[in-house]
Design an enzyme around this catalytic site. Structure first.
Site, PDB file in Angstrom:
ATOM      1  N   LYS A  63     -17.646 -20.334 -23.035  1.00 20.77           N
ATOM      2  CA  LYS A  63     -17.108 -21.311 -23.992  1.00 20.77           C
ATOM      3  C   LYS A  63     -18.279 -22.081 -24.607  1.00 20.77           C
ATOM      4  O   LYS A  63     -19.236 -22.425 -23.906  1.00 20.77           O
ATOM      5  CB  LYS A  63     -16.165 -22.263 -23.250  1.00 20.77           C
ATOM      6  CG  LYS A  63     -15.397 -23.226 -24.150  1.00 20.77           C
ATOM      7  CD  LYS A  63     -14.454 -24.098 -23.305  1.00 20.77           C
ATOM      8  CE  LYS A  63     -13.605 -25.039 -24.152  1.00 20.77           C
ATOM      9  NZ  LYS A  63     -12.704 -25.876 -23.313  1.00 20.77           N
ATOM     10  N   SER A 109      -8.009 -25.856 -25.003  1.00 25.91           N
ATOM     11  CA  SER A 109      -9.098 -25.670 -25.939  1.00 25.91           C
ATOM     12  C   SER A 109      -9.944 -24.417 -25.694  1.00 25.91           C
ATOM     13  O   SER A 109     -10.689 -24.007 -26.578  1.00 25.91           O
ATOM     14  CB  SER A 109     -10.015 -26.891 -25.884  1.00 25.91           C
ATOM     15  OG  SER A 109     -10.605 -26.997 -24.612  1.00 25.91           O
ATOM     16  N   SER A 120      -7.000 -27.099 -20.475  1.00 23.37           N
ATOM     17  CA  SER A 120      -7.709 -26.255 -21.436  1.00 23.37           C
ATOM     18  C   SER A 120      -8.133 -24.878 -20.934  1.00 23.37           C
ATOM     19  O   SER A 120      -8.576 -24.046 -21.724  1.00 23.37           O
ATOM     20  CB  SER A 120      -8.943 -26.983 -21.958  1.00 23.37           C
ATOM     21  OG  SER A 120      -8.577 -27.922 -22.930  1.00 23.37           O
TER      22      SER A 120
END
Lengths: 473, 480
Positions: free
Chosen positions: B80, B155, B179
């Site tokens: 990420k 996210s 997330s």
């Protein structure tokens, strides 16, 4: 009307740690800009702070020395404000749970209350090149540990404020917590001052005075500010609660550009650091280190060792120096002699090599050994000084240096007699002067013998032998 | 079977048996990226392919020399884009960090390097992890591999989509309020949020420091345990990481739940929950019961306050964490400024997206003088109550089972105009972050529209072993 002055001081001192408060960067002063930095103190994305144990130790040491209560549970907080010298745009400081509270400092017979002492990180430094449209920032100082010490509003005059700073500096330097150098910025001081008619119980409106760069200028700035406030009140005016800047050149205080509204720092507990709780034993050990403060120790040195006020003052200006003295005495050194040797011989040599007493290659054991050799007449005081220098350079013991360099006094009279006779033969004129009653001539002859023996003769012996031999002539 | 569809532990077996080479694995992943990335947009940046292949070649040489491989050595991983890899971009999907190259490795990155995983690239996300759909990315949304018109969740939507589509074998995400778990549920993969303090946060660009945790996003539970083995453990650089003995999490991969007490909170099955999701979760509950687990209804009375509490604490911390992005030292700097405050204001106004600004303003507000006690302090107190809810529950049960999200993946654009509706997508995941406990999301079925449904298992702090055992058992049973 008579007015009473009330002063409270906020002092920031840089702690003498090797590394910064939350990262491993060096705290060395005066290095090239932005060379003592890393992602952590630069506030790069993703970094986290890790507390420096040494900084906490020094802060606690100071807190004990200031008779503070050490909180069982202490926590860091974020103080939020934007400024280019603050990379994270928040300062890691302490707010609701400071390290220490409710202490005092002895100012002569008076006790000045210490409200709180807490740890925080220093900011960087902005530089504004002349006639340029930009500013530069140096982050070397950013993250250096600071201890903020806040006094109660209990100082009653600008002079008392200066005295407070002197005593505080003495204590913190003695404990090697900070070098408290206001010119270099390792001690900074802001002052709050208010005045009130004598006998009034409520405090007057205070102003904060900033930008003083020496203890003397603190006193001068506060004297000016006091007069300014009194004049204002006597004219029927009112003191505004505002921040004043001291202008050293003009000798006046001027209001800082007033802010529209007061700053809201939005303090909240720092989530990246866990609260600190201290081990009792660890605390006790630190407390023992500060059991005796310089003032008390100086008094004891004067009373117990019969040292002069000056000598005792120098010896107790740093804890390790006082410890060095006492260790030498406890090993059998005569206090007065030990003090003389430390103050006249050792300190200068340490200073010229930029060494601290703790780093001295000449140890208390060496000094005791040296003093014993002199006392026993094995070497003269003059040679003693040479030996000190040699021990200092080589780290060898005085006895082994004497052995290696054959520096013991000539004690056998046969050898000495030979030299004495030689000197008498070589100086017939001086002999006749002496016989005519010129006492000083004998001193010259003694000197000649000492020179020939390279100082290894015992001067009293030489004197005696010379007189005997001259009588025989 | 296609390599890009295999979990890491199976690829490892094939590597060791020399049935495939690491370079072939990487080439397959590159090929999948070539085919799918255009429509999915899982990644924000890729590492240099030559470099990646050189690393794979090294793994092959090790194999040739008969050297032993670490369990995940040579496995392609996606990261990420809020975790720092030295020399690579770390944008957090924000304009303000568009060209930021990290000067150092995050602790998790160091650990992955030590165990030989191969980084493919950095994945898309909601800007600074602010969101539940990956639509709040400055670089455009990621599309759900199961339905390109739908969001992948967020996210960590890029990481979940990359693993689901075969553009990476495993990935790392970060979870502040769901997330990792929510996008895992939307994309039909396994996502674990470890206990707060289990994995070092050093090098993770902070959103909310007291809630953030890095965790694995994988194709199955076994990979999740393997990846947690690599990234977890005490770190001197993170004072909030916890120094406890590390178990080998693969030891918990036992298909057995007899005697386990599993709690089902009544508060999680009331309003707003999609009936298909509810039915699917209830089916799994029945299944667990059938193979020997004891199911108990429990209560978590402060559940309703989770979202409000979360948006006070998380935004307060975020408002300070994001203050450093000011255009002074790195990142985006506005050109239209005459004074220092204009430089700050314009750089931040132009550099941050809408949701980032909304959260910074919210967080600044709740910390302001006069509001601190009413909001932030109250929030901390309610957080303690929510923690206490879980403590009470875990006195009775070993683990808690809930849906991961009330719905399946929603359409792109469906909730962007209504932040409150968007916030509700995390209603079942947020409490675990507030309480600091671990949670996993595993796929448990599909809706009529062929969209994956996720099931969440929560355990007490440092109870990941229980989670793995239950999740593994359920995963195996669901296959049958």
């Amino acid at each position: 009307m008579k007015y009473e002055t009330i002063v409270g001081l906020e002092v920031h001192v840089q702690l003498l740690t090797n590394s910064k408060l939350f990262c491993n960067c060096s705290t060395k002063f005066g290095e090239k800009a932005n060379t003592q930095v890393c992602p952590i103190c630069l506030g790069m994305p993703g970094v986290l702070p890790v507390i420096n144990e040494q900084a906490v130790r020094l802060a606690i040491k100071s807190a004990f020395a200031l008779h503070c209560e050490i909180l069982k549970f202490t926590r860091f907080a974020r103080k939020n404000y934007f400024y280019p010298d603050l990379p994270k745009n928040y300062q890691i400081s302490q707010f609701e749970e400071p390290l220490a509270i409710n202490g005092y400092l002895n100012l002569g017979k008076k006790k000045i209350g210490i409200k709180r002492a807490h740890l925080e990180e220093d900011a960087g430094k902005l530089l504004h090149p002349e006639e340029e449209a930009y500013s530069l920032v140096d982050f070397n100082r950013c993250g250096i540990p600071l201890l903020e010490i806040v006094s109660q509003p209990e100082l009653k005059s600008p002079q008392e404020a200066e005295d407070y700073l002197n005593v505080l500096k003495l204590i913190l330097k003695y404990l090697e917590v900070s070098d408290c150098n206001m010119e270099e910025g390792s001690l900074r001081c802001d002052a709050n001052l208010s005045v009130r008619p004598q006998g009034e119980n409520n405090l007057g409106v205070k102003t904060e005075v900033k930008n003083m760069n020496s203890f003397k200028s603190v006193r001068k700035a506060l004297s000016y500010e006091r007069e300014r406030q009194i004049k204002l009140l006597e004219k029927g005016g009112k003191v505004n609660q505002e921040t004043m800047l001291w202008d050293e050149k003009k000798g006046i205080t001027l209001p800082m550009r007033s802010k529209e509204e007061s700053q809201d720092y939005r303090y909240f507990p720092e989530p990246d650091l866990i609260p600190l709780a201290f081990n009792e034993e660890w605390l006790k050990k630190i407390e023992q280190e500060v059991a005796e403060l310089p003032e008390t120790r100086k008094k004891r040195f004067i009373e117990n060792y019969f040292l002069s006020d000056y000598d005792a003052g120098v010896l107790t200006s740093q804890k390790p120096l006082a410890d060095y003295f006492e260790e030498t005495v406890s090993r059998g050194g005569k206090p007065k002699l030990v003090s003389n040797w430390i103050l006249t011989e050792l300190l200068g040599r340490l200073n010229s090599r930029h060494l601290t007493i703790g780093q001295s290659p000449f140890t208390p054991a060496h000094l005791v050994e040296l003093l014993k050799l002199i006392e026993e007449g094995k070497i003269s005081g003059k040679i003693g000084k040479d030996i000190l220098a040699k021990v200092f350079d080589s780290g060898k013991s005085p006895t082994s240096i004497i052995k290696e360099e054959k520096l013991t006094q000539i004690s056998g009279n046969a050898l000495l007699l030979k030299v004495v006779v030689e000197v008498i033969k070589e100086n017939p004129k001086t002999i006749s002067d002496y016989k005519k009653g010129k006492e000083r001539a004998l001193g010259f002859l003694v000197g000649m013998v000492m020179k020939k023996t390279k100082g290894r003769a015992n001067p009293a012996n030489v004197n005696k032998l010379l007189q005997e031999e001259i009588k025989k002539l | 079977m296609k390599i890009q569809e295999l979990p890491a532990h199976q690829i490892h077996k094939l590597l060791v048996k020399k049935e495939i080479s690491c370079q072939e694995v990487i080439r397959e992943i590159f090929k999948t990226i070539g085919e799918k990335e255009g429509e999915i947009h899982a990644y924000l940046s890729f590492r240099d392919r030559e470099k990646v292949l050189r690393e794979a070649k090294k793994v092959d040489e090790k194999l040739k020399n008969g050297e032993k491989l670490f369990p995940l050595e040579g496995i392609p991983i996606a990261i990420k884009d809020n975790m720092c890899i030295s020399g690579e971009k770390t944008t957090c999907a924000s304009k303000i960090l568009e060209n930021f190259i990290s000067p150092y490795d995050a602790t998790v990155i160091k650990r992955l390097k030590e165990k030989g995983l191969i980084f493919i690239g950095k994945t898309n996300m909601d800007e600074f992890a602010f969101g539940s759909s990956t639509e709040n990315s400055y670089f455009g949304p990621t599309h759900n591999p199961y339905d390109l018109e739908r969001v992948p969740g967020g996210s960590s939507g890029g990481s979940a989509a990359a693993v689901a589509s075969g553009e990476a074998t495993v990935a790392l995400g970060s979870d502040t309020g769901g997330s990792i778990r929510q996008p895992a549920a939307f994309c039909g993969v396994v996502g674990l949020k470890p206990t707060y303090g289990r994995v070092s946060r050093f090098g993770l660009v902070a959103f909310a420091s007291s809630l953030d945790q890095i965790g694995p996003i994988t194709k199955d539970v076994t990979d999740s345990a393997l990846l947690l083995n690599v990234i977890s453990g005490y770190d001197l650089m993170d004072s909030t990481s916890v120094n406890i003995t590390l178990p080998d999490f693969t030891k918990s991969l036992i298909p057995q739940v007899k005697g386990f007490k599993i709690g089902v909170p009544q508060e999680y099955f009331v309003s707003g929950i999609d009936r298909e999701v509810e039915a699917s979760i209830k089916k799994s509950i029945k299944l667990l019961e059938a193979i020997g687990a004891k199911i108990e209804e429990i209560t978590l009375p402060h559940t309703d306050y989770g979202i409000a509490t979360y948006y006070i604490i998380a935004t307060a911390e975020a408002s300070a964490n994001l203050a450093r992005f000011d255009g002074i030292r790195y990142g985006y700097r506005s050109k239209n400024n005459k004074t220092l405050s204009e430089l700050y204001e314009h750089s931040r106004a132009e550099g941050f997206g809408k949701e980032a600004k909304r959260r910074i303003i919210l967080g600044t507000y709740v910390l302001s003088a006069g509001y601190y006690n009413a909001y932030y302090l109250k929030g901390l107190k309610v957080r303690t109550l929510i923690k206490e809810d879980f403590n009470q529950a875990f006195r009775k049960v070993d683990a808690i089972l809930t849906p991961t999200s009330p719905t399946t993946a929603f359409k792109i654009g469906e909730k962007t105009d209504d932040p409150l509706k968007m916030y509700l997508a995390d209603v079942f995941t947020i409490s675990a972050n507030l309480a600091g406990i671990p949670g996993i999301s595993i796929p448990c079925g599909f809706s009529k529209e062929k969209l994956p449904i996720g099931l969440q298992i929560l355990a007490p702090a440092f109870g990941e072993e229980k989670i793995f055992q239950i999740a593994f058992t359920l995963e195996q049973s669901l296959k049958k």
